[in-house]
Design an enzyme around this catalytic site. Structure first.
Site, PDB file in Angstrom:
ATOM      1  N   GLU A  21       2.191  -8.999 -29.745  1.00 31.90           N
ATOM      2  CA  GLU A  21       3.513  -8.385 -29.976  1.00 31.90           C
ATOM      3  C   GLU A  21       4.494  -8.834 -28.908  1.00 31.90           C
ATOM      4  O   GLU A  21       4.148  -8.865 -27.716  1.00 31.90           O
ATOM      5  CB  GLU A  21       3.363  -6.862 -29.944  1.00 31.90           C
ATOM      6  CG  GLU A  21       4.305  -6.148 -30.879  1.00 31.90           C
ATOM      7  CD  GLU A  21       3.997  -6.456 -32.336  1.00 31.90           C
ATOM      8  OE1 GLU A  21       4.635  -7.360 -32.903  1.00 31.90           O
ATOM      9  OE2 GLU A  21       3.092  -5.804 -32.887  1.00 31.90           O
ATOM     10  N   THR A  23       5.507 -11.677 -28.348  1.00 35.17           N
ATOM     11  CA  THR A  23       5.125 -12.969 -27.763  1.00 35.17           C
ATOM     12  C   THR A  23       5.837 -14.120 -28.454  1.00 35.17           C
ATOM     13  O   THR A  23       5.971 -15.198 -27.876  1.00 35.17           O
ATOM     14  CB  THR A  23       3.600 -13.206 -27.899  1.00 35.17           C
ATOM     15  OG1 THR A  23       3.250 -13.054 -29.281  1.00 35.17           O
ATOM     16  CG2 THR A  23       2.797 -12.228 -27.064  1.00 35.17           C
ATOM     17  N   LEU A 113       8.070  -3.040 -40.559  1.00 34.55           N
ATOM     18  CA  LEU A 113       7.119  -3.698 -41.468  1.00 34.55           C
ATOM     19  C   LEU A 113       7.723  -4.944 -42.108  1.00 34.55           C
ATOM     20  O   LEU A 113       7.229  -5.453 -43.106  1.00 34.55           O
ATOM     21  CB  LEU A 113       6.637  -2.693 -42.533  1.00 34.55           C
ATOM     22  CG  LEU A 113       5.952  -1.444 -41.959  1.00 34.55           C
ATOM     23  CD1 LEU A 113       5.617  -0.445 -43.061  1.00 34.55           C
ATOM     24  CD2 LEU A 113       4.692  -1.809 -41.169  1.00 34.55           C
ATOM     25  N   SER A 115      10.775  -5.702 -43.616  1.00 33.17           N
ATOM     26  CA  SER A 115      11.515  -5.737 -44.880  1.00 33.17           C
ATOM     27  C   SER A 115      12.559  -6.851 -44.862  1.00 33.17           C
ATOM     28  O   SER A 115      12.828  -7.461 -45.898  1.00 33.17           O
ATOM     29  CB  SER A 115      12.175  -4.380 -45.145  1.00 33.17           C
ATOM     30  OG  SER A 115      13.053  -4.044 -44.093  1.00 33.17           O
ATOM     31  N   GLU A 148      18.349 -15.311 -40.222  1.00 30.43           N
ATOM     32  CA  GLU A 148      18.411 -14.052 -39.474  1.00 30.43           C
ATOM     33  C   GLU A 148      19.037 -14.263 -38.093  1.00 30.43           C
ATOM     34  O   GLU A 148      19.841 -13.457 -37.632  1.00 30.43           O
ATOM     35  CB  GLU A 148      17.001 -13.444 -39.356  1.00 30.43           C
ATOM     36  CG  GLU A 148      17.044 -12.063 -38.742  1.00 30.43           C
ATOM     37  CD  GLU A 148      15.945 -11.127 -39.216  1.00 30.43           C
ATOM     38  OE1 GLU A 148      15.280 -11.418 -40.236  1.00 30.43           O
ATOM     39  OE2 GLU A 148      15.749 -10.105 -38.549  1.00 30.43           O
ATOM     40  N   ASP A 160       7.447 -12.882 -38.324  1.00 31.15           N
ATOM     41  CA  ASP A 160       7.541 -12.127 -39.580  1.00 31.15           C
ATOM     42  C   ASP A 160       7.740 -13.057 -40.765  1.00 31.15           C
ATOM     43  O   ASP A 160       7.134 -12.872 -41.827  1.00 31.15           O
ATOM     44  CB  ASP A 160       8.706 -11.133 -39.508  1.00 31.15           C
ATOM     45  CG  ASP A 160       8.597 -10.193 -38.327  1.00 31.15           C
ATOM     46  OD1 ASP A 160       7.502 -10.086 -37.745  1.00 31.15           O
ATOM     47  OD2 ASP A 160       9.612  -9.574 -37.973  1.00 31.15           O
TER      48      ASP A 160
HETATM   49  C1  GLA Z   1      10.176  -8.202 -34.690  1.00 33.45           C
HETATM   50  C2  GLA Z   1      10.637  -9.668 -34.719  1.00 33.45           C
HETATM   51  C3  GLA Z   1       9.458 -10.603 -34.519  1.00 33.45           C
HETATM   52  C4  GLA Z   1       8.661 -10.212 -33.273  1.00 33.45           C
HETATM   53  C5  GLA Z   1       8.335  -8.722 -33.292  1.00 33.45           C
HETATM   54  C6  GLA Z   1       7.674  -8.280 -32.016  1.00 33.45           C
HETATM   55  O1  GLA Z   1       9.349  -7.930 -35.776  1.00 33.45           O
HETATM   56  O2  GLA Z   1      11.253  -9.957 -35.960  1.00 33.45           O
HETATM   57  O3  GLA Z   1       9.920 -11.928 -34.425  1.00 33.45           O
HETATM   58  O4  GLA Z   1       9.349 -10.572 -32.109  1.00 33.45           O
HETATM   59  O5  GLA Z   1       9.497  -7.931 -33.478  1.00 33.45           O
HETATM   60  O6  GLA Z   1       6.447  -8.894 -31.872  1.00 33.45           O
END
Ligand code: GLA
Length: 382
Positions: A21, A23, A113, A115, A148, A160
């Site tokens: 997370e 990272t 999550l 979206s 984004e 994501d």
């Molecule tokens: C969000 C970001 C990801 C990542 C996470 C944390 O989901 O969109 O790129 O940085 O936070 O791990």
């Protein structure tokens, strides 16, 4: 809205992250899995240069935009995500024109999550097929992230979008966010008598609110001070000497905490992968919980509801638990023995009630497939 049936329907999932997370903004390692919850885009190409968007989940009706006028800052609200994807494709020189896209989603919004990534990747997948672009899933993820970052204005990493585009059913995605090299790691929790609970705290998070960008900036500054391109370049064995260097700076203590999180988290991903490869799934639990402590204390992106979900799950028989996603609200995950899942669900629900928090939404996650076109012909009546 299409003046006829859409040309096709595309699905893109949300995700949870098992470990790794905060990272990806330092080109590190992550291990997400796709959720069965998807965003659907029913879509057709258009020859009139318009992008026509509407969503069953957003009030406000149809949004109609001229493709030629798309520019960062020109579109507000949810429509900025699909519009940003079309803009990013054209900015990359891809031959994409107008389209009609109608969305509906069961990925919870603001719950950590992904979206947003599901919306972007559903759009990119539809445009990829409608315009015969033949883009690989990694490229779709990159264009979605560009939308984004540069159109919506959220400085997220690529985890994501890669999870939504590239995951496969029954597997987590072990991803190097620097090279985008990845491996599909089997994750058959039921075979080990386990379940992965997702605990949506219903504390809505928004990545655009500055704290995410602030953490990313701190990591970039720390890397500059250490003379490396990103914190990915600080090996676990070099952590102590990096901390000694940073401690001397005016904001040294805060920078040290951020760096310690990123470097130890990359290490935890490697440890989890080694355990999964050895079939020791139950043994990853303490690493999940250690990851949470690091996010809470060093990266400082947790909140009381996430902490309560983690401590309650662990006190009620979970093997481990942690927040997942960007933090400041959103969801936690917990690895639980099948036989204890109901008791843990009840314990977390009761703890939230006792603390006067909103009732959490708790469900089990099994690793689902990444983005795909549905095998239906919308022109054929059912
Ligand atoms: C969000 C970001 C990801 C990542 C996470 C944390 O989901 O969109 O790129 O940085 O936070 O791990």
């Amino acid at each position: 809205m299409h003046g006829g049936p859409p040309a096709g329907v595309w699905a893109a999932p949300g995700r949870v992250n098992l470990i790794g997370e905060h990272t990806d903004t330092s080109e590190g390692l992550v291990l997400p899995l796709a959720l069965p919850h998807t965003t659907l885009a029913a879509a057709s190409a258009r020859g009139d240069g318009l992008l026509r968007l509407d969503s069953a989940d957003a009030p406000g009706g149809v949004v109609e935009l001229r493709v030629a006028d798309l520019a960062p800052g020109a579109v507000a609200g949810w429509a900025a995500y699909p519009a940003g994807v079309l803009w990013a494709m054209r900015a990359a020189g891809l031959p994409v024109g107008g389209a009609s896209l109608h969305f509906t989603s069961v990925v919870p919004t603001g719950a950590g999550l992904s979206s947003s990534a599901a919306l972007e990747v559903a759009t990119a997948s539809a445009l990829n097929d409608l315009y015969g672009l033949g883009l690989a899933a990694e490229r779709i993820a990159g264009l979605a992230q560009r939308a984004e970052n540069d159109f919506v204005g959220v400085p997220c990493g690529i985890m994501d979008q890669m999870a939504s585009a590239c995951c496969t059913a029954g597997h987590a995605l072990y991803l190097d966010t620097r090279s985008l090299a990845h491996r599909h790691v089997p994750l058959d929790l039921a075979a080990h008598g386990l379940r992965l609970l997702v605990i949506d705290t219903r504390v809505t998070h928004a990545l655009g609110d500055g704290a995410y960008a602030n953490r990313r900036a701190a990591c970039e500054r720390a890397a500059r001070e250490l003379g490396v391109p990103t914190l990915r370049d600080v090996p676990y064995a070099a952590l102590e000497s990096a901390l000694t260097t940073l401690a001397a700076l005016a904001d040294g203590p805060a920078l040290c905490r951020r760096v310690r999180h990123v470097v130890t988290e990359n290490h935890r991903v490697d440890e989890v992968i080694a355990l999964l490869d050895a079939g020791a799934v139950r043994a990853i639990g303490p690493l999940l919980t250690a990851g949470h402590a690091s996010l809470r204390d060093d990266f400082e992106v947790s909140c009381p509801e996430l902490d309560l979900a983690v401590t309650t799950a662990n006190a009620s028989g979970a093997l481990g638990a942690r927040m997942t996603g960007g933090g400041f609200g959103g969801s936690a995950i917990s690895l639980v023995p099948e036989a204890a899942a109901d008791a843990i669900t009840t314990a977390v629900t009761e703890a939230f009630a006792a603390a006067a928090h909103l009732p959490p939404r708790i469900f089990s996650a099994t690793p689902a497939p990444g983005a795909h076109r549905l095998p239906i012909d919308p022109a054929t009546p059912a």
